[in-house]
Design a protein around this motif. Structure first.
Motif, mmCIF file in Angstrom:
data_model
loop_
_atom_site.group_PDB
_atom_site.id
_atom_site.type_symbol
_atom_site.label_atom_id
_atom_site.label_comp_id
_atom_site.label_asym_id
_atom_site.label_seq_id
_atom_site.Cartn_x
_atom_site.Cartn_y
_atom_site.Cartn_z
ATOM 1 N N ILE A 228 14.582 -85.049 -19.218
ATOM 2 C CA ILE A 228 13.895 -86.247 -19.703
ATOM 3 C C ILE A 228 12.428 -86.306 -19.280
ATOM 4 C CG2 ILE A 228 13.843 -88.773 -19.618
ATOM 5 C CD1 ILE A 228 16.869 -88.727 -19.289
ATOM 6 N N PRO A 229 12.079 -86.167 -17.983
ATOM 7 C CA PRO A 229 10.701 -86.446 -17.554
ATOM 8 C C PRO A 229 9.709 -85.341 -17.902
ATOM 9 C CG PRO A 229 11.986 -85.701 -15.678
ATOM 10 C CD PRO A 229 12.949 -85.823 -16.825
ATOM 11 N N GLN A 230 8.455 -85.749 -18.101
ATOM 12 C CA GLN A 230 7.359 -84.808 -18.263
ATOM 13 C C GLN A 230 6.980 -84.247 -16.884
ATOM 14 O OE1 GLN A 230 6.225 -83.983 -21.352
ATOM 15 N NE2 GLN A 230 7.858 -85.343 -22.091
ATOM 16 N N LEU A 231 6.227 -83.131 -16.876
ATOM 17 C CA LEU A 231 5.863 -82.452 -15.627
ATOM 18 C C LEU A 231 5.207 -83.406 -14.632
ATOM 19 C CD1 LEU A 231 5.426 -79.902 -13.885
ATOM 20 C CD2 LEU A 231 3.307 -79.502 -15.162
ATOM 21 N N GLU A 232 4.270 -84.235 -15.096
ATOM 22 C CA GLU A 232 3.511 -85.094 -14.182
ATOM 23 C C GLU A 232 4.342 -86.244 -13.621
ATOM 24 O OE1 GLU A 232 2.596 -86.497 -18.458
ATOM 25 O OE2 GLU A 232 2.880 -84.603 -17.359
ATOM 26 N N ASP A 233 5.525 -86.497 -14.211
ATOM 27 C CA ASP A 233 6.361 -87.611 -13.770
ATOM 28 C C ASP A 233 7.629 -87.163 -13.038
ATOM 29 O OD1 ASP A 233 4.642 -89.412 -15.067
ATOM 30 O OD2 ASP A 233 5.747 -89.257 -16.955
ATOM 31 N N ARG A 234 7.846 -85.873 -12.919
ATOM 32 C CA ARG A 234 9.157 -85.394 -12.464
ATOM 33 C C ARG A 234 9.540 -85.883 -11.080
ATOM 34 N NH1 ARG A 234 8.578 -79.296 -14.860
ATOM 35 N NH2 ARG A 234 9.173 -79.822 -17.006
ATOM 36 N N GLY A 235 8.602 -85.815 -10.133
ATOM 37 C CA GLY A 235 8.928 -86.253 -8.780
ATOM 38 C C GLY A 235 9.287 -87.722 -8.738
ATOM 39 N N ALA A 236 8.469 -88.555 -9.408
ATOM 40 C CA ALA A 236 8.735 -89.997 -9.443
ATOM 41 C C ALA A 236 10.043 -90.288 -10.158
ATOM 42 C CB ALA A 236 7.578 -90.723 -10.134
ATOM 43 N N PHE A 237 10.254 -89.630 -11.301
ATOM 44 C CA PHE A 237 11.484 -89.848 -12.064
ATOM 45 C C PHE A 237 12.706 -89.483 -11.221
ATOM 46 C CE2 PHE A 237 14.979 -88.341 -14.642
ATOM 47 C CZ PHE A 237 15.109 -89.324 -15.615
ATOM 48 N N MET A 238 12.666 -88.303 -10.583
ATOM 49 C CA MET A 238 13.811 -87.859 -9.792
ATOM 50 C C MET A 238 14.057 -88.773 -8.596
ATOM 51 S SD MET A 238 14.861 -85.448 -11.602
ATOM 52 C CE MET A 238 14.332 -84.157 -12.751
ATOM 53 N N SER A 239 12.980 -89.299 -8.002
ATOM 54 C CA SER A 239 13.145 -90.213 -6.865
ATOM 55 C C SER A 239 13.791 -91.516 -7.305
ATOM 56 C CB SER A 239 11.786 -90.499 -6.218
ATOM 57 O OG SER A 239 11.275 -89.356 -5.579
ATOM 58 N N ILE A 240 13.311 -92.074 -8.423
ATOM 59 C CA ILE A 240 13.900 -93.311 -8.928
ATOM 60 C C ILE A 240 15.335 -93.067 -9.367
ATOM 61 C CG2 ILE A 240 13.748 -95.112 -10.703
ATOM 62 C CD1 ILE A 240 10.696 -94.560 -10.745
ATOM 63 N N ASN A 241 15.564 -91.923 -10.018
ATOM 64 C CA ASN A 241 16.911 -91.585 -10.477
ATOM 65 C C ASN A 241 17.868 -91.455 -9.293
ATOM 66 O OD1 ASN A 241 18.451 -90.907 -12.914
ATOM 67 N ND2 ASN A 241 18.760 -88.938 -11.924
ATOM 68 N N ALA A 242 17.411 -90.794 -8.221
ATOM 69 C CA ALA A 242 18.232 -90.676 -7.011
ATOM 70 C C ALA A 242 18.468 -92.049 -6.391
ATOM 71 C CB ALA A 242 17.555 -89.753 -6.005
ATOM 72 N N SER A 243 17.435 -92.902 -6.463
ATOM 73 C CA SER A 243 17.575 -94.256 -5.932
ATOM 74 C C SER A 243 18.658 -95.024 -6.683
ATOM 75 C CB SER A 243 16.234 -94.991 -6.045
ATOM 76 O OG SER A 243 16.351 -96.320 -5.605
ATOM 77 N N MET A 244 18.629 -94.930 -8.020
ATOM 78 C CA MET A 244 19.653 -95.591 -8.830
ATOM 79 C C MET A 244 21.041 -95.041 -8.501
ATOM 80 S SD MET A 244 18.132 -97.877 -10.654
ATOM 81 C CE MET A 244 17.158 -98.098 -9.156
ATOM 82 N N GLN A 245 21.102 -93.724 -8.289
ATOM 83 C CA GLN A 245 22.362 -93.083 -7.952
ATOM 84 C C GLN A 245 22.912 -93.610 -6.634
ATOM 85 O OE1 GLN A 245 22.141 -88.865 -6.995
ATOM 86 N NE2 GLN A 245 24.061 -88.498 -8.043
ATOM 87 N N GLN A 246 22.039 -93.693 -5.632
ATOM 88 C CA GLN A 246 22.486 -94.128 -4.307
ATOM 89 C C GLN A 246 22.845 -95.610 -4.285
ATOM 90 O OE1 GLN A 246 23.142 -92.151 -1.939
ATOM 91 N NE2 GLN A 246 22.054 -90.261 -2.402
ATOM 92 N N ILE A 247 22.015 -96.439 -4.909
ATOM 93 C CA ILE A 247 22.299 -97.872 -4.943
ATOM 94 C C ILE A 247 23.600 -98.135 -5.694
ATOM 95 C CG2 ILE A 247 21.520 -100.100 -5.856
ATOM 96 C CD1 ILE A 247 18.649 -99.198 -5.250
ATOM 97 N N ALA A 248 23.773 -97.450 -6.824
ATOM 98 C CA ALA A 248 25.006 -97.602 -7.587
ATOM 99 C C ALA A 248 26.215 -97.160 -6.765
ATOM 100 C CB ALA A 248 24.919 -96.795 -8.880
ATOM 101 N N GLY A 249 26.050 -96.061 -6.012
ATOM 102 C CA GLY A 249 27.131 -95.613 -5.144
ATOM 103 C C GLY A 249 27.450 -96.623 -4.063
ATOM 104 N N GLY A 250 26.401 -97.250 -3.514
ATOM 105 C CA GLY A 250 26.610 -98.288 -2.507
ATOM 106 C C GLY A 250 27.318 -99.496 -3.074
ATOM 107 N N VAL A 251 26.930 -99.897 -4.278
ATOM 108 C CA VAL A 251 27.604 -101.017 -4.952
ATOM 109 C C VAL A 251 29.071 -100.671 -5.187
ATOM 110 C CG1 VAL A 251 27.741 -102.310 -7.120
ATOM 111 C CG2 VAL A 251 25.521 -101.911 -6.047
ATOM 112 N N ALA A 252 29.330 -99.434 -5.626
ATOM 113 C CA ALA A 252 30.702 -98.998 -5.884
ATOM 114 C C ALA A 252 31.551 -99.053 -4.616
ATOM 115 C CB ALA A 252 30.694 -97.580 -6.456
ATOM 116 N N ALA A 253 31.001 -98.539 -3.496
ATOM 117 C CA ALA A 253 31.740 -98.545 -2.232
ATOM 118 C C ALA A 253 32.014 -99.970 -1.756
ATOM 119 C CB ALA A 253 30.963 -97.773 -1.173
ATOM 120 N N ALA A 254 31.012 -100.841 -1.914
ATOM 121 C CA ALA A 254 31.177 -102.233 -1.483
ATOM 122 C C ALA A 254 32.217 -102.958 -2.336
ATOM 123 C CB ALA A 254 29.833 -102.954 -1.550
#
Length: 411
Positions: free
Chosen positions: A338-364
């Motif tokens: 999905i992300p362009q070269l100049e956005d990859r780090g930011a995209f992956m960080s936000i994507n990982a953030s969504m992954q972790q927060i969603a995982g935390g919500v699931a565990a809770a």
């Protein structure tokens, strides 16, 4: 030609193979640190007198702090050499894991998990950005197949050894083992991993905040974030109470737990590279859909199990894990496009953030649903968790279909 069509297999260079190996062993320790909470759950709940809800909080503490960390670092993720960024967060992860091994109270454990999550939660996104920079989309299914082998390796090697140490000493010893392995890998990253700086040439945003805003405001990026969140909720909801369910409901002994994880992990080492190759050769969306439907069927069977013979539990566990893990490889490969070269780090960080927060919500949420009358009583309502996983998995199929459609339009 789209990566979702049939295509020829592009071989890896010798340098690319080294990068894959280093990222795989890095992921091994990060995944092991997180995954080991589940098999140690029964030990920890009894040792620290935790209720299922309290244990759910301990698991989700890592996930929530990792999610916050991902959002905070997203704006800066494309402004540094990815190697240096990876080393910085990996060293912080090692320190946090040592703190977990030194925790002797519930409060200390939660604090240590928060600290570890602040650093460990970003490592996967940095690794994925490196993969996206150095490998074509037609190679990423195989790359993710090998990198995701860290999950299987953690079950084959780390989790059984950790359970053994917990059984003869204490659960804290398992975290100290992870930290010791990670120190060796950090030295290897420092010496062998090449610098990754090509993205710095494409940077245009002068402010980290503006860069973060420009990343979040793109519609196709947000669809990718949503797909990742649904995948994480579906994957993590059953996870925290897996070992407690096996011991107290299926009546697997604590001595049999290491063998259960060893066998299912060994099967993952065989299955994941095959799924990676199929994802590069066939439609990634088709592979994901088949795996998701298979996982839903197995979840219904597994969460309704009562006392069962060990061999049957092993077989069902392998079949269920085959579906769970086979979803992640094609899904991650598709989202990485999905992300362009100049956005990859930011995209992956936000994507990982969504992954972790969603995982935390699931565990809770799972912690609020599952009930245990006393320390050795069977868990109640674990089947309800399984039914929720099915609903969420159906949503994830729809969202990933939209991701695949966006890629076919834009790539």
């Amino acid at each position: 030609m789209l990566a979702t069509d049939k295509t020829a297999i592009i071989p890896f260079t010798a340098n690319q193979k080294w990068v894959i190996f280093m990222l795989a062993v890095t992921q091994f320790t990060v995944i092991l640190d997180f995954m080991i909470m589940s098999p140690l759950g029964d030990f920890m709940m009894k040792s620290l007198s935790m209720s299922p809800a309290a244990f759910g909080v301990a698991v989700s503490a890592y996930a929530f702090s990792a999610g916050i960390s991902g959002l905070l670092t997203a704006g800066f993720a494309d402004r540094f050499d990815r190697k240096k960024l990876l080393l910085f967060f990996y060293i912080g992860f090692i320190i946090g894991t040592i703190f977990c091994g030194l925790a002797h109270s519930y409060t200390a454990l939660v604090a240590a998990r928060i600290f570890t999550g602040l650093f460990g939660g970003v490592i996967g996104s940095i690794s994925l950005a490196i993969i996206t920079d150095l490998f074509t989309l037609d190679q990423r299914g195989r790359v993710m197949g090998f990198v995701q082998m860290g999950f299987g390796a953690s079950q084959v090697l780390g989790i059984p050894i950790g359970l053994y140490l917990a059984d003869i000493w204490s659960w804290e010893a398992a975290f100290l083992l992870v930290a010791a392995i990670a120190i060796v890998i950090a030295v290897m990253l420092l010496i062998k991993l090449p610098s990754v700086t090509e993205h710095l040439k494409a940077q245009r945003d002068k402010s980290a905040f503006i860069h973060l805003w420009h990343t979040v405001r793109k519609k196709d990026y947000r669809i990718g974030f949503s797909a990742t969140a649904m995948l994480s909720i579906g994957g993590f909801m059953m996870f925290p109470f897996g070992s407690a369910f096996a011991v107290n409901n299926i009546e697997i002994t604590t001595a049999q737990l290491p063998m259960l994880f060893f066998i299912s992990g060994l099967s993952s080492l065989v299955i994941l590279p095959v799924i990676g190759k199929l994802s590069d050769r066939i439609s990634k969306m088709k592979i994901f859909t088949i795996a998701a439907v298979w996982m839903m069927l197995m979840v219904v069977v597994y969460t309704n199990l009562g006392p069962s013979p060990f061999w049957l539990v092993v077989v069902l566990n392998i079949l269920m894990m085959m579906g769970i893990m086979s979803r992640m490889i094609p899904a991650t490969a598709l989202v990485s496009a999905i992300p362009q070269l100049e956005d990859r780090g930011a995209f992956m960080s936000i994507n990982a953030s969504m992954q972790q927060i969603a995982g935390g919500v699931a565990a809770a949420i799972a912690g609020m649903i599952v009930v245990q009358e006393h320390k050795s009583a069977p868990l109640q309502h674990y089947d309800i968790v399984g039914y929720l996983v099915i609903v969420i998995s159906i949503l994830s199929i729809y969202l990933l279909h939209r991701v695949a459609k966006n890629i076919s339009v834009t790539k």
